[in-house]
Enzyme design. Structure first.
Site, mmCIF file in Angstrom:
data_model
loop_
_atom_site.group_PDB
_atom_site.id
_atom_site.type_symbol
_atom_site.label_atom_id
_atom_site.label_comp_id
_atom_site.label_asym_id
_atom_site.label_seq_id
_atom_site.Cartn_x
_atom_site.Cartn_y
_atom_site.Cartn_z
ATOM 1 N N HIS A 110 0.830 -1.206 0.000
ATOM 2 C CA HIS A 110 0.000 0.000 0.000
ATOM 3 C C HIS A 110 0.864 1.256 0.000
ATOM 4 O O HIS A 110 2.059 1.219 0.290
ATOM 5 C CB HIS A 110 -0.955 0.016 1.201
ATOM 6 C CG HIS A 110 -0.267 0.050 2.538
ATOM 7 N ND1 HIS A 110 0.335 -1.057 3.096
ATOM 8 C CD2 HIS A 110 -0.098 1.055 3.433
ATOM 9 C CE1 HIS A 110 0.842 -0.743 4.276
ATOM 10 N NE2 HIS A 110 0.609 0.537 4.496
ATOM 11 N N ASP A 112 0.449 4.976 1.836
ATOM 12 C CA ASP A 112 -0.349 5.549 2.918
ATOM 13 C C ASP A 112 -1.318 6.612 2.398
ATOM 14 O O ASP A 112 -0.928 7.558 1.708
ATOM 15 C CB ASP A 112 0.558 6.162 3.986
ATOM 16 C CG ASP A 112 1.321 5.108 4.764
ATOM 17 O OD1 ASP A 112 0.873 3.947 4.780
ATOM 18 O OD2 ASP A 112 2.359 5.449 5.370
ATOM 19 N N HIS A 268 4.735 0.084 0.134
ATOM 20 C CA HIS A 268 5.464 -0.688 1.137
ATOM 21 C C HIS A 268 4.610 -1.817 1.692
ATOM 22 O O HIS A 268 3.386 -1.842 1.535
ATOM 23 C CB HIS A 268 5.981 0.210 2.265
ATOM 24 C CG HIS A 268 4.912 0.911 3.054
ATOM 25 N ND1 HIS A 268 4.217 1.999 2.579
ATOM 26 C CD2 HIS A 268 4.413 0.664 4.295
ATOM 27 C CE1 HIS A 268 3.342 2.398 3.488
ATOM 28 N NE2 HIS A 268 3.429 1.606 4.535
ATOM 29 N N ARG A 283 4.868 6.213 14.232
ATOM 30 C CA ARG A 283 4.810 6.780 12.884
ATOM 31 C C ARG A 283 4.251 8.195 12.906
ATOM 32 O O ARG A 283 3.311 8.511 13.653
ATOM 33 C CB ARG A 283 3.947 5.914 11.961
ATOM 34 C CG ARG A 283 4.036 6.349 10.498
ATOM 35 C CD ARG A 283 3.152 5.513 9.606
ATOM 36 N NE ARG A 283 1.733 5.713 9.905
ATOM 37 C CZ ARG A 283 0.759 4.980 9.391
ATOM 38 N NH1 ARG A 283 1.042 3.994 8.561
ATOM 39 N NH2 ARG A 283 -0.497 5.222 9.708
#
Length: 293
Positions: A110, A112, A268, A283
Site C-alpha cells: 500500500h 499511505d 510498502h 509513525r
C-alpha cells in the site's frame, strides 16, 4: 537534481549510501535529535525524492523529536484515532503495536492514504521494540516499476485513472475488531470522511516530474471506465508487476531506526512473520499541505 548530495560531496551535511539501484538509501553522519539547518533539510528532501526511502540507524528520538523532524518537510496532522492508536504524549504520533493479542493485519502492499483526495506525502517511522527475528518492511520503487513496463503498456496506462477506496482494506475480515464498540463509531466517521476518489494510474512526481505508477493492492478498487473484468485483470497484472525483486528494498529493523519514505513514489509492505512476538513502532505523517475539510 541539483540539491542531491552523495557520499563523495565534501560539502554534504551527511553521508548517503544507495542500498539498491532502484530504491532506498542509508543516511549516516546526522543526528535527528538535533535541529537541522536548511541546507541539511534541502539535501535530505532531494535524497528522498531521488531514492524514495531513507534509512537512519541509531537515532534514539523521542516522539517530540520525530514530529519536529517531520515538520521540516511539511504539515504534520494529528493522528486519526479511528484507524490508529494515538501516542499519549504527542497526538501527532501513531502507535503501531503488535503482540500475542494483536496480530499484524497490514501485510498488504500500500501507499499511505492513497484513498484520500490529497494522499500522504511522506511517512516517518521509528522502531521502538522489534522482534528478535522477522518484522522487516519492504518498499517497492514505483519509478522503477513504471520504467520496467513495455512501451505499449506505458502508452495504454498513461491517461487512465483509478478509484482508490478506504473500504477496500478496512472491510476485510482481519479488520473486524476496528469496527467493534466505540471504535466502530470512529471508523464509520472515517468511512464517511473518505469516500472513493480517483487518481491517475501514472502520476508525474510533483517535484521531479518523473513518472511513477500509482496503484496499490490495499486501496485501488478499479480502473475507471473499464469493465469489471478488464479492470480486474489489468490491476492484477500491475500489482504483480510491482512486486518484482528488482524494484524492491528490504529493511531489517533494529531499535532506534528511522525510515522516511515518499508515498508519491513508493509502496510498502510490513512483513507479518513475527507473531506472537512484540513489535512497537511510532509513525508520523507529513502532508504537502493541509487537507481540506
Amino acid at each position: 537534481m541539483s540539491l542531491a548530495y552523495t557520499a563523495t560531496d565534501s560539502a554534504a551535511p551527511f553521508q548517503l549510501r544507495p542500498v539498491t539501484p532502484s530504491v532506498g538509501a542509508e543516511v549516516s553522519g546526522i543526528d535527528l535529535t538535533e535541529s537541522l539547518d536548511e541546507k541539511a533539510v534541502a539535501a535530505l528532501r532531494a535524497a528522498l525524492i531521488e531514492h524514495g526511502v531513507l534509512f537512519f540507524r541509531d537515532q534514539p528520538v523521542t516522539p517530540d523529536h520525530q514530529v519536529a523532524f517531520a515538520r521540516r518537510f511539511g504539515h504534520v496532522p494529528k493522528v486519526p484515532d479511528s484507524m490508529f492508536l494515538v501516542h499519549e504524549a504527542n497526538p501527532h504520533v501513531s502507535v503501531l503495536l503488535n503482540d500475542a493479542d494483536r496480530p499484524p493485519t497490514v501485510n498488504n502492499w500500500h501507499s499511505d492514504y492513497s484513498f484520500a483526495p490529497l494522499p500522504d506525502f511522506a511517512s516517518v517511522l521509528r522502531s521502538v521494540v522489534v522482534p528478535d527475528c522477522g518484522g522487516d518492511t519492504v518498499w517497492a520503487g514505483m519509478f522503477a516499476a513504471w520504467d520496467g513496463l513495455p512501451d505499449r503498456m506505458q502508452q495504454h496506462l498513461d491517461g487512465l485513472t483509478a478509484t482508490h477506496d478506504f473500504m477496500k482494506l478496512y472491510e476485510r475480515p482481519v479488520k473486524k475488531r476496528l469496527w467493534e464498540g466505540e471504535r466502530g463509531r470512529l471508523m464509520e466517521a472515517a468511512r464517511r470522511e473518505f469516500p472513493p476518489v480517483s487518481h491517475p494510474v501514472v502520476r508525474p512526481h510533483p517535484e521531479s516530474g518523473r513518472k511513477a505508477l500509482f496503484v496499490n493492492e490495499s486501496f485501488t478498487r478499479h480502473i475507471d471506465g473499464m469493465s469489471e473484468q478488464e479492470s480486474r485483470h489489468l490491476l492484477a497484472f500491475l500489482f504483480e508487476h510491482c512486486k518484482a525483486p528488482e524494484f524492491q528494498v528490504r529493511f531489517r529493523w533494529s531499535p532506534d531506526c528511522v525510515a522516511m519514505w515518499d508515498n508519491r513514489s513508493v509502496i510498502h509492505y510490513a512483513v507479518a512473520d513475527f507473531h506472537p512476538a512484540r513489535r512497537l513502532m511510532h509513525r508520523v505523517t507529513v502532508l504537502e499541505r493541509l487537507r481540506e475539510g
